[in-house]
Scaffold this active site. Sequence first.
Site, PDB file in Angstrom:
ATOM      1  N   LYS A  17       0.849  -1.184   0.000  1.00  0.00           N
ATOM      2  CA  LYS A  17       0.000   0.000   0.000  1.00  0.00           C
ATOM      3  C   LYS A  17       0.890   1.241   0.000  1.00  0.00           C
ATOM      4  CE  LYS A  17      -3.636  -2.331   2.687  1.00  0.00           C
ATOM      5  NZ  LYS A  17      -4.426  -2.312   3.938  1.00  0.00           N
ATOM      6  N   HIS A  18       0.314   2.381  -0.295  1.00  0.00           N
ATOM      7  CA  HIS A  18       1.096   3.615  -0.298  1.00  0.00           C
ATOM      8  C   HIS A  18       1.507   3.978   1.120  1.00  0.00           C
ATOM      9  CE1 HIS A  18       0.603   4.508  -4.522  1.00  0.00           C
ATOM     10  NE2 HIS A  18      -0.707   4.360  -4.428  1.00  0.00           N
ATOM     11  N   SER A  19       2.697   4.540   1.259  1.00  0.00           N
ATOM     12  CA  SER A  19       3.168   4.976   2.574  1.00  0.00           C
ATOM     13  C   SER A  19       2.272   6.085   3.103  1.00  0.00           C
ATOM     14  CB  SER A  19       4.618   5.476   2.472  1.00  0.00           C
ATOM     15  OG  SER A  19       4.731   6.498   1.496  1.00  0.00           O
TER      16      SER A  19
END
Length: 581
Positions: free
Chosen positions: A214-216
């Site tokens: 997932k995106h940070s």
Amino acid sequence: MDQALLLIHNELPGTNLTVYWNYDCCYQCLLQVLVRASRGGKPGKPSVAAVAVGTQHVSILRLNDTVEDKELCRLEYKFGEFGNYSLLVKHTPDGASEAACDLVVNEKPVDSDLPVTVAFLVGLALVIAVSFLKFLWSLEDFNNWISKAINSRETDRLINSELGSPSRAGDPQPEAWRPSAAPLRLRCLDTFRGMALTIMVFVNYGGGRYWYFKHSSWNGLTVADLVFPWFVFIMGSSIFLSMTSTLQRGCSKFRLLGKIAWRSFLLLCIGIVVVNPNYCLGPLSWEEARIPGVLQRLGVTYFVVAVLELLFFKPVPESCASERSCFSLLDVVSSWPQWLVIMALEGIWLALTFFLPVPGCPTGYLGPGGIGDLGKYPNCTGGAAGYIDRLLLGDHHIYQHPSSAVLYHTDVAYDPEGILGTINSIVMAFLGVQAGKILLYYKDRTKDILVRFTAWCCLLGLISVALTKASENEGFIPVNKNLWSISYVTTLSAFAFFILLVLYPVVDVHGLWTGTPFFYPGMNSILVYVGHEAFENYFPFQWRLGDSQSHKEHLVQNLVATALWVLIAYILYKKKVFWKI
């Protein structure tokens, strides 16, 4: 999923406890109240409070006396998924401190990363098996033995086709593989594009619900943060190669400008449709339609970079294409007008980011807001970048569920594909243009190409180290996907040059790998991207899981869905069906 059970056993008579918690990766975050435990009863009969804790990162636990708000103990621990733990709070036997906290494992957690490991090993085994079969087929004795055993020309032709032996006369082949063709469409670029697209499909479908797919939340990099910048980089490389080819065929600059404008417009329109899916929500409300998005960012970036290259276009010098005496920096020096424009744009980004006054926020703020920075600036998410989007587009026309909300509990809308970040995506696309110029200026001179890829990789890597101080949060400009910070651009561009450094000799020069299977989605990238977004919630790309809290089942579903899109791209390639705009 990604949770464990924690039982707080309070054996302190007369002391109510407040347990605070957060992940250690939440930079300068206020600890949040996790649970309150009432005072302990008689000896041997503590009060018990049960609560779920996250398992994705290392947790920080702090226990305070509720009445005096005094810290009694503090510990850091990485809980495991589905584990059962007890935190025993009691007086110390020696009376040296008011309380002692002991963590006990009641039930061991599961290994949530095991499905990823198994999937990786299975994929690696398939690669090794296919490579071994191709190696066997390359041996003349083995080839003759197979031919004699089968004793059928038609069957032999089918096997050759299946195992990837040299194709027959008349079969379609990519331009880069024809001996007499100029490398205007290099297979390594389509392979790189396909790699980025395949990873993007996988992470957009959920990535097995693992946090690293997932995106940070704010600073730093995860797998999901890599793919979009690489798309932008490859687009820049393709701009120069295709523009050179088009102009060499006699197309006028004015006509090409019209094509550039039309393609950019189509990307914007398709992007707005893709980011506003109202399949089950009824008619779309224009008051809440999201304006920024991935394809919109690509459309604007493409227009600016393509027009910039068109305005200052110079034919590739014949000396660079044929002689070894070509000036070593000609690919850079010949683009000095474009570099001036790019530097000016980057100056605008720096000026707006660090000097634009933002109401209620410190000037030059780069943080996530919310509970970050000790909760001092809860509504300052993204600083100038967020402020410009909310000012020009409005709160309801930008992304409502930013990744910063997961860890930093932000409440304001923030769009990672916003206006200010577009400047740095233009910078990244222009770095991709430089890669394209290297490939064309020094074609058929592999060593010169690889030396320049290495130099760019090292230079951009050193710039990233200087900007970030080799840290996630302590640098001058941290690597940040939400902001599209300049350090994010230099870091991902360094990775891109490194990947081309590997792919170009392996795929295009020596032909050790054809780019399969990534080459096929790379040849139909718009169709695969729009298709995977439009059909995300439809079978066979998604189905009801037997256990929705299982990483394994999510991973299998997401891998199958991704593989289906690769297969669709392969079938369309074989049928010569391509969606181009």
